[in-house]
Design an enzyme around this catalytic site. Structure first.
Site, mmCIF file in Angstrom:
data_model
loop_
_atom_site.group_PDB
_atom_site.id
_atom_site.type_symbol
_atom_site.label_atom_id
_atom_site.label_comp_id
_atom_site.label_asym_id
_atom_site.label_seq_id
_atom_site.Cartn_x
_atom_site.Cartn_y
_atom_site.Cartn_z
ATOM 1 N N LYS A 47 0.806 -1.219 0.000
ATOM 2 C CA LYS A 47 0.000 0.000 0.000
ATOM 3 C C LYS A 47 0.844 1.276 0.000
ATOM 4 O O LYS A 47 0.428 2.289 -0.557
ATOM 5 C CB LYS A 47 -0.962 0.013 1.190
ATOM 6 C CG LYS A 47 -2.110 -0.977 1.068
ATOM 7 C CD LYS A 47 -3.098 -0.813 2.208
ATOM 8 C CE LYS A 47 -4.279 -1.749 2.054
ATOM 9 N NZ LYS A 47 -5.298 -1.548 3.111
ATOM 10 N N ASN A 68 -5.016 1.830 -1.747
ATOM 11 C CA ASN A 68 -5.557 0.470 -1.848
ATOM 12 C C ASN A 68 -6.326 0.245 -3.140
ATOM 13 O O ASN A 68 -6.781 -0.861 -3.410
ATOM 14 C CB ASN A 68 -6.425 0.130 -0.628
ATOM 15 C CG ASN A 68 -7.807 0.755 -0.685
ATOM 16 O OD1 ASN A 68 -8.026 1.755 -1.370
ATOM 17 N ND2 ASN A 68 -8.751 0.193 0.048
ATOM 18 N N ALA A 108 -2.641 3.241 14.411
ATOM 19 C CA ALA A 108 -2.289 4.202 13.364
ATOM 20 C C ALA A 108 -1.550 3.511 12.240
ATOM 21 O O ALA A 108 -0.637 4.060 11.636
ATOM 22 C CB ALA A 108 -1.444 5.340 13.941
ATOM 23 N N GLY A 110 -2.196 1.012 8.599
ATOM 24 C CA GLY A 110 -2.830 1.307 7.321
ATOM 25 C C GLY A 110 -4.299 1.663 7.438
ATOM 26 O O GLY A 110 -4.731 2.734 7.002
ATOM 27 N N ALA A 111 -5.088 0.790 8.063
ATOM 28 C CA ALA A 111 -6.525 1.042 8.203
ATOM 29 C C ALA A 111 -6.778 2.223 9.124
ATOM 30 O O ALA A 111 -7.614 3.087 8.841
ATOM 31 C CB ALA A 111 -7.227 -0.206 8.721
#
Length: 268
Positions: A47, A68, A108, A110-111
Site C-alpha cells: 500500500k 488500496n 495508526a 494502514g486502516a
C-alpha cells in the site's frame, strides 16, 4: 464480491487475485498499463510501496500516504484509498453521523490512518488517537500533524499504556474505533478494552476486525449496554463498493452483495 456485482449489473469485467511482493510490484504495476486493466486493488505490504510507481494520487490518498485502489485512465494510473470512506459509509448505512463529534481511535497503521484522515476530512470535530510505541508511532505523530494542519479537526496523540487517559477519552467520545488487529488471529479473544465501565450506552463501538464476527471488544461493549456495536464487515463491503464505483462509474448493488455473501444475522 466484485465478480457477483459485475454479473448482477451485466458488466464485462472480471476481478482476479495475484500474489505480488515488494520485489515484483513495479512489474505488476506496469502490467496494469500493458494489459490495459481498468484498475486494481492493493493489499499489504504494497500500500505504501506503490506510491512512487503511480502517476497521480487522490488528495486523501496523499494525506494518508497509502493506496488500496488504482484506476487506469488510458495509461495514467491514479491511486486512491477507500478504507476511510468505507468506514464512514458503514456508519451512514446505519443512519449514524459522527461529523461534529469526538472520536477516540486505537491504532495508526494502514486502516487506522485511512480512517483517521477520512474522518477528520469529513468533519469529525475532535480526535484522540492511541498507539503503542512501535514502528507505527511516527506514523501516528504524522497523522496528528496532518489532521491539525490540513483539516478543521483537533487531534491529539496518547500512549496506549496510559490507561487512565484511554478511559477518560473514550468516556468523552461519541465513538470508539479499534483499528488494530487485536481480536483477530493470532490475537483472537483479546481486546484493548476489557472493562465495560470504559463505555457508555449512547456511544458507538466499532471494531474493524470482521473475523470472528463477534470480537472480544464487541462482547465487552455489549456487556456495557452500548447501543451501537459493529464489526468491520460493513466497512469491508463499503470500501469495496467505493473501488467498484471508481472503476465502473456505477454504484455497487451493496444490499444484493450483502444478502448474497454474508449472513444477515452476523452484521453487528
Amino acid at each position: 464480491m466484485h465478480n457477483n456485482a459485475f454479473a448482477k449489473l451485466g458488466l464485462n469485467f472480471a476481478y482476479l487475485a495475484f500474489e505480488i511482493t515488494n520485489d515484483t510490484l513495479p512489474a505488476a504495476v506496469q502490467s496494469i498499463r500493458t494489459l490495459d486493466m481498468r484498475g486494481s486493488n492493493i493489499s499489504m505490504p504494497n500500500k505504501q510501496k506503490i506510491l512512487p510507481l503511480l502517476d497521480k494520487l487522490d488528495p486523501v490518498a496523499k494525506m494518508v500516504g497509502a493506496v488500496n485502489t488504482v484506476v487506469n485512465d488510458n495509461g495514467v494510473l491514479t491511486g486512491y484509498t477507500t478504507d476511510g470512506t468505507g468506514f464512514m459509509k458503514a456508519l451512514a448505512d446505519e443512519n449514524l453521523d459522527i461529523r461534529g463529534e469526538k472520536m477516540t481511535i486505537a491504532g495508526a497503521g494502514g486502516a487506522g490512518t485511512a480512517i483517521e484522515i477520512q474522518a477528520a476530512y469529513d468533519g469529525v470535530k475532535e480526535m484522540s488517537i492511541f498507539n503503542i510505541h512501535d514502528q507505527t508511532w511516527e506514523n501516528a505523530e504524522r497523522n496528528v500533524k496532518i489532521i491539525n494542519e490540513q483539516t478543521d479537526c483537533k487531534a491529539q496523540l496518547f500512549d496506549l499504556a496510559d490507561q487512565d487517559a484511554f478511559k477518560r477519552e473514550i468516556a468523552d467520545s461519541a465513538i470508539y474505533c479499534d483499528s488494530t488487529g487485536v481480536g483477530m488471529k493470532p490475537l483472537e479473544g483479546k481486546s484493548l478494552v476489557n472493562d465495560p465501565s470504559f463505555f457508555h450506552k449512547d456511544m458507538i463501538v466499532f471494531d474493524t476486525v470482521y473475523a470472528p464476527r463477534t470480537t472480544k471488544l464487541m462482547e465487552v461493549a455489549q456487556e456495557a449496554g452500548v447501543e451501537h456495536v459493529f464489526n468491520g464487515l460493513g466497512m469491508m463491503l463499503e470500501q469495496g463498493a467505493e473501488a467498484f464505483k471508481l472503476w465502473t462509474g456505477k454504484e455497487m448493488p451493496v444490499d444484493y452483495i450483502r444478502d448474497l455473501l454474508f449472513d444477515q444475522d452476523d452484521q453487528k
